[in-house]
Motif scaffolding. Structure first.
Motif, PDB file in Angstrom:
ATOM      1  N   HIS A  52       0.828  -1.212   0.000  1.00 41.68           N
ATOM      2  CA  HIS A  52       0.000   0.000   0.000  1.00 41.68           C
ATOM      3  C   HIS A  52       0.860   1.259   0.000  1.00 41.68           C
ATOM      4  CE1 HIS A  52      -2.903  -3.021   1.475  1.00 41.68           C
ATOM      5  NE2 HIS A  52      -3.711  -2.348   0.691  1.00 41.68           N
ATOM      6  N   TRP A  53       1.926   1.210   0.750  1.00 41.74           N
ATOM      7  CA  TRP A  53       2.809   2.362   0.768  1.00 41.74           C
ATOM      8  C   TRP A  53       3.520   2.528  -0.576  1.00 41.74           C
ATOM      9  CZ3 TRP A  53       5.311   1.927   6.312  1.00 41.74           C
ATOM     10  CH2 TRP A  53       4.377   2.374   7.243  1.00 41.74           C
ATOM     11  N   ALA A  54       3.791   1.412  -1.202  1.00 40.18           N
ATOM     12  CA  ALA A  54       4.412   1.485  -2.528  1.00 40.18           C
ATOM     13  C   ALA A  54       3.474   2.184  -3.508  1.00 40.18           C
ATOM     14  CB  ALA A  54       4.760   0.090  -3.023  1.00 40.18           C
ATOM     15  N   GLU A  55       2.184   1.883  -3.372  1.00 42.54           N
ATOM     16  CA  GLU A  55       1.204   2.522  -4.251  1.00 42.54           C
ATOM     17  C   GLU A  55       1.121   4.023  -3.958  1.00 42.54           C
ATOM     18  OE1 GLU A  55      -2.362   0.253  -4.913  1.00 42.54           O
ATOM     19  OE2 GLU A  55      -3.519   2.090  -5.153  1.00 42.54           O
ATOM     20  N   ASP A  56       1.137   4.360  -2.658  1.00 40.14           N
ATOM     21  CA  ASP A  56       1.124   5.787  -2.292  1.00 40.14           C
ATOM     22  C   ASP A  56       2.341   6.508  -2.864  1.00 40.14           C
ATOM     23  OD1 ASP A  56      -1.165   5.393  -0.880  1.00 40.14           O
ATOM     24  OD2 ASP A  56      -0.231   5.419   1.101  1.00 40.14           O
ATOM     25  N   LEU A  57       3.473   5.858  -2.727  1.00 43.37           N
ATOM     26  CA  LEU A  57       4.719   6.476  -3.202  1.00 43.37           C
ATOM     27  C   LEU A  57       4.698   6.649  -4.715  1.00 43.37           C
ATOM     28  CD1 LEU A  57       7.636   7.450  -2.833  1.00 43.37           C
ATOM     29  CD2 LEU A  57       8.374   5.077  -2.804  1.00 43.37           C
ATOM     30  N   LEU A  58       4.215   5.626  -5.399  1.00 42.56           N
ATOM     31  CA  LEU A  58       4.146   5.703  -6.863  1.00 42.56           C
ATOM     32  C   LEU A  58       3.174   6.790  -7.294  1.00 42.56           C
ATOM     33  CD1 LEU A  58       5.068   4.491  -9.536  1.00 42.56           C
ATOM     34  CD2 LEU A  58       3.242   2.805  -9.340  1.00 42.56           C
ATOM     35  N   GLN A  59       2.032   6.855  -6.607  1.00 42.34           N
ATOM     36  CA  GLN A  59       1.035   7.866  -6.946  1.00 42.34           C
ATOM     37  C   GLN A  59       1.614   9.275  -6.801  1.00 42.34           C
ATOM     38  OE1 GLN A  59      -3.134   8.087  -7.324  1.00 42.34           O
ATOM     39  NE2 GLN A  59      -1.618   9.200  -8.487  1.00 42.34           N
ATOM     40  N   GLU A  60       2.274   9.522  -5.678  1.00 39.39           N
ATOM     41  CA  GLU A  60       2.830  10.857  -5.440  1.00 39.39           C
ATOM     42  C   GLU A  60       3.951  11.152  -6.435  1.00 39.39           C
ATOM     43  OE1 GLU A  60       1.289  12.780  -3.322  1.00 39.39           O
ATOM     44  OE2 GLU A  60       2.595  14.498  -3.697  1.00 39.39           O
TER      45      GLU A  60
END
Lengths: 190, 169
Positions: A52-60
């Motif tokens: 989930h954090w990877a997705e947040d990081l990718l999104q940002e």
């Protein structure tokens, strides 16, 4: 220091897409990112650890890239520029973490691996052990080793992404390798 | 000189001072500044040194494992599947502040407000101090102005000087 990254982008297709993307052409931006999608996902996963954090990081990272494309002048490769955004963000998790819950500890690593290398369980365990060893590394070492071993970047480019000297990038890679090899022990023997 | 690894020792305890150079040169191809002679000497050392040869083989395996494992990870696959929609969102929110940037803006606004308040306070204190100085100047004794006499305190008698004799007389 002579860095290949200091040369301007030569690929005419990429240059054309860049011009269009800077004017707000979303399709041009998609095409520009397409060749780097896989490596960006891999890097985000390796840095963030948790899915989930990877997705947040990718999104940002993507948001920053869209916003910052006007400021990218084609100096250095587009891929390195994207990685730099992700790496800078990675050091400031408050800027991109939306999921409040801490990542669950999903890696359970047994002390002893199966003996048969052909065994699927062995491969899975080795993968888990590798993940665990990587996650134990300081972030910059983990990034440096990932960029070298997975992305195949040379020390100059790694230095460009991590904003350090090539010599420092080399030390980061070597130290990270040494630590992971120690952690994996004899299971790395062919 | 050939180094022989001690297999009973824990991993990583067999060291050769040239191992880092061997890895950097033969695995990463990063030592462009080596002369031909130095590169040849390093190649000979790699062949002769068990520690370096083994470290090189293990490091190659590690790099291969890293490259292979990252693709197979479920989180990476999930990210790849979500990439399109994440990019779509990034393109649509280009001009909308994200939660993170909104928070940053509020913090920045609060900081600026505090700075402004501090400046106003400093200005107020300085102006009060200045006005008190202007309203209450240091009294300058004047021969015409009556002197301030404390009540009940005996004052010395004023002795008038005798008039100077007139020269006309």
């Amino acid at each position: 220091m002579n860095r290949p990254e200091s040369t301007r982008t030569q690929d005419p297709l990429e240059a054309d897409l860049l011009v269009r993307a800077r004017t707000g052409d979303g399709e041009a931006f998609r095409l520009l990112l397409e060749p780097h999608q896989k490596s960006l996902c891999q890097l985000a996963r390796r840095v963030a650890g948790d899915a989930h954090w990877a997705e947040d990081l990718l999104q940002e990272t993507l948001i920053r890239a869209v916003r910052g494309i006007g400021g990218y002048r084609g100096e250095g490769s587009f891929r390195t520029w994207l990685y730099s955004i992700l790496v800078r963000l990675a050091s400031e998790p408050k800027r991109w973490r939306r999921a409040e819950t801490p990542p669950p500890l999903t890696v359970e690593v047994p002390d002893v691996l199966a003996l048969d290398p052909a065994d699927l369980a062995f491969t899975r365990e080795l993968g888990d052990r590798l993940d665990e060893a990587m996650e134990r590394l300081p972030q910059r070492q983990r990034l440096a080793l990932h960029l070298r071993a997975v992305e195949g970047l040379d020390y100059d480019r790694i230095a460009s992404v991590l904003d350090c000297k090539a010599g420092a990038a080399r030390m980061l890679v070597l130290e990270a390798r040494r630590r992971v090899m120690e952690r994996l022990g004899r299971h790395l023997e062919p | 000189m050939s180094n022989s690894p001690d297999r009973s020792a824990p991993m990583g305890q067999n060291r050769c001072e040239l191992t880092d150079l061997v890895l950097a040169h033969f695995l990463d191809g990063a030592l462009d500044d080596l002369t031909v002679t130095e590169a040849e000497e390093l190649a000979v050392h790699r062949e002769e040194c068990d520690v370096c040869r083994e470290a090189l083989a293990r490091a190659r395996r590690l790099d291969a494992l890293l490259a292979a494992s990252v693709d197979e990870h479920a989180a990476t696959r999930r990210l790849n599947e979500r990439f399109g929609s994440l990019l779509e969102q990034a393109l649509t929110v280009e001009h909308e502040p994200t939660a993170a940037t909104t928070a940053t803006r509020w913090k920045s606004l609060a900081r600026n407000a505090l700075r402004a308040a501090a400046l106003v306070m400093v200005g107020f204190v300085v102006s009060r101090w200045w006005s008190s100085r202007v309203e209450a100047p240091t009294p300058v004794p004047s021969p015409e102005a009556p002197s301030v006499v404390a009540r009940g305190v005996p004052q010395p008698a004023v002795v008038s000087e005798p008039a100077a004799p007139s020269t006309a007389e």
